[in-house]
Design an enzyme around this catalytic site. Structure first.
Site, PDB file in Angstrom:
ATOM      1  N   PHE A 129       0.839  -1.197   0.000  1.00  0.00           N
ATOM      2  CA  PHE A 129       0.000   0.000   0.000  1.00  0.00           C
ATOM      3  C   PHE A 129       0.876   1.249   0.000  1.00  0.00           C
ATOM      4  CE2 PHE A 129      -2.775  -3.265   1.771  1.00  0.00           C
ATOM      5  CZ  PHE A 129      -3.895  -3.098   0.986  1.00  0.00           C
ATOM      6  N   GLU A 130       1.944   1.211   0.797  1.00  0.00           N
ATOM      7  CA  GLU A 130       2.891   2.314   0.846  1.00  0.00           C
ATOM      8  C   GLU A 130       4.277   1.778   1.163  1.00  0.00           C
ATOM      9  OE1 GLU A 130      -0.341   5.595   2.497  1.00  0.00           O
ATOM     10  OE2 GLU A 130       0.689   4.219   3.839  1.00  0.00           O
ATOM     11  N   SER A 131       5.289   2.592   0.895  1.00  0.00           N
ATOM     12  CA  SER A 131       6.664   2.319   1.308  1.00  0.00           C
ATOM     13  C   SER A 131       7.204   3.552   2.011  1.00  0.00           C
ATOM     14  CB  SER A 131       7.558   1.986   0.107  1.00  0.00           C
ATOM     15  OG  SER A 131       7.178   0.780  -0.512  1.00  0.00           O
ATOM     16  N   HIS A 156       0.373   4.684   9.169  1.00  0.00           N
ATOM     17  CA  HIS A 156       0.841   3.304   9.285  1.00  0.00           C
ATOM     18  C   HIS A 156       2.300   3.141   8.859  1.00  0.00           C
ATOM     19  CE1 HIS A 156       0.553   1.583   5.112  1.00  0.00           C
ATOM     20  NE2 HIS A 156       1.119   0.521   5.657  1.00  0.00           N
TER      21      HIS A 156
END
Length: 287
Positions: free
Chosen positions: A43-45, A74
């Site tokens: 979803f994200e890095s 998160h």
């Protein structure tokens, strides 16, 4: 380049919100970070650069699959867990992470092998207005009566501007986005929308075109805490659990609290567990 794969807002691997953490990213530029994020498909890095010799202060840049984010919850919580894992020790530690929107502190505690618990202080919230939107329910394929009868939509920010949309219990299950809402959100000064069942303490969030549903949105959870305190649904310093992700098969739990009076909130805090799932190595970097 070494990286970690962690699941955030769950103590069990393969649940919660997945994340790739790159703790040695000082030599990367933004274009490289974006391409790596697209390759990893989380979803994200989050990409980290150590600021001081003590190792407790880091610069952080967060990317999703389409752009860099000024702030995100998160990834910050997951990154602090990785830093704790790298530093070792079982005691609680505090990490400072500098993002584009603000610098935040995360307190972490080791819970067991590969498991951590955290609390992120997102600082004081901003309340940016209560827009009157006659067609708001249709943005989410809902009916007008699905909106909460007592709680108004409101824009709240702890770094990102969320339109909090309270709905009646049962509406979340039927909600979806079929037409991009970026334009309508921008017209009222919001970047994203978060559907909130304030009675059941559960939420849903999609990217603005509705293609991807987020499992657990830490930045929005802080805004929810502020919103609930403003409307006296949450006591000063009281901790509650906000749930998200059940409708996309990855149930997640975020602890939320807000501190101060309803009209003078000094800070909001978001917490949760993190499970380290894997470690890996990039054999090359994008040019």
């Amino acid at each position: 380049m070494h990286y970690f794969h962690v699941d955030v807002f769950s103590g069990t691997p393969f649940s919660g919100n997945s994340l790739a953490v790159f703790p040695g990213a000082a030599g990367l530029n933004g274009s490289q970070m974006q391409r790596i994020t697209e390759e990893m498909r989380h979803f994200e890095s989050i990409f980290l650069d150590q600021k001081n010799e003590a190792g407790d202060a880091w610069r952080a840049r967060v990317f999703d699959l389409s752009e860099e984010l000024d702030f995100a919850g998160h990834p910050v919580i997951g990154a602090a867990s990785v830093l704790h894992a790298m530093a070792g020790g079982d005691t609680s530690r505090t990490w400072s992470l500098e993002l584009k929107a603000r610098t935040v502190e995360v307190v972490r505690e080791r819970r067991g092998h590969g498991r951590y618990a955290s609390v992120l202080d997102q600082g004081p919230p901003q309340f940016l207005g209560r827009p009157v939107l006659n067609d708001l329910s249709s943005w989410f394929c809902l009916d007008e009566e699905d909106l909460h009868a007592e709680l108004p939509p409101e824009i709240v920010s702890t770094g990102l501007h969320y339109l909090i949309v309270p709905v009646r219990t049962g509406a979340l299950k039927r909600a979806r986005i079929t037409s991009d809402i970026t334009g309508p959100l921008g017209q009222v000064g919001a970047q994203f929308a978060y559907l909130l069942d304030a009675d059941a303490l559960e939420g849903r969030h999609w990217n603005n075109d509705g293609v991807v549903e987020d499992v657990a949105t830490g930045s929005a959870a802080g805004c929810v805490a502020a919103y609930l305190r403003r409307h006296e649904r949450l006591g000063d310093g009281d901790q509650q659990v906000l749930r998200q992700g059940q409708f996309c098969g990855r149930p997640s739990e975020m602890t939320i609290s807000a501190h101060g009076g309803p009209q003078a909130i000094t800070s909001v805090r978001v917490g949760g567990e993190v499970a380290v799932v894997a470690q890996g190595r990039l054999e090359g970097l994008p040019q």
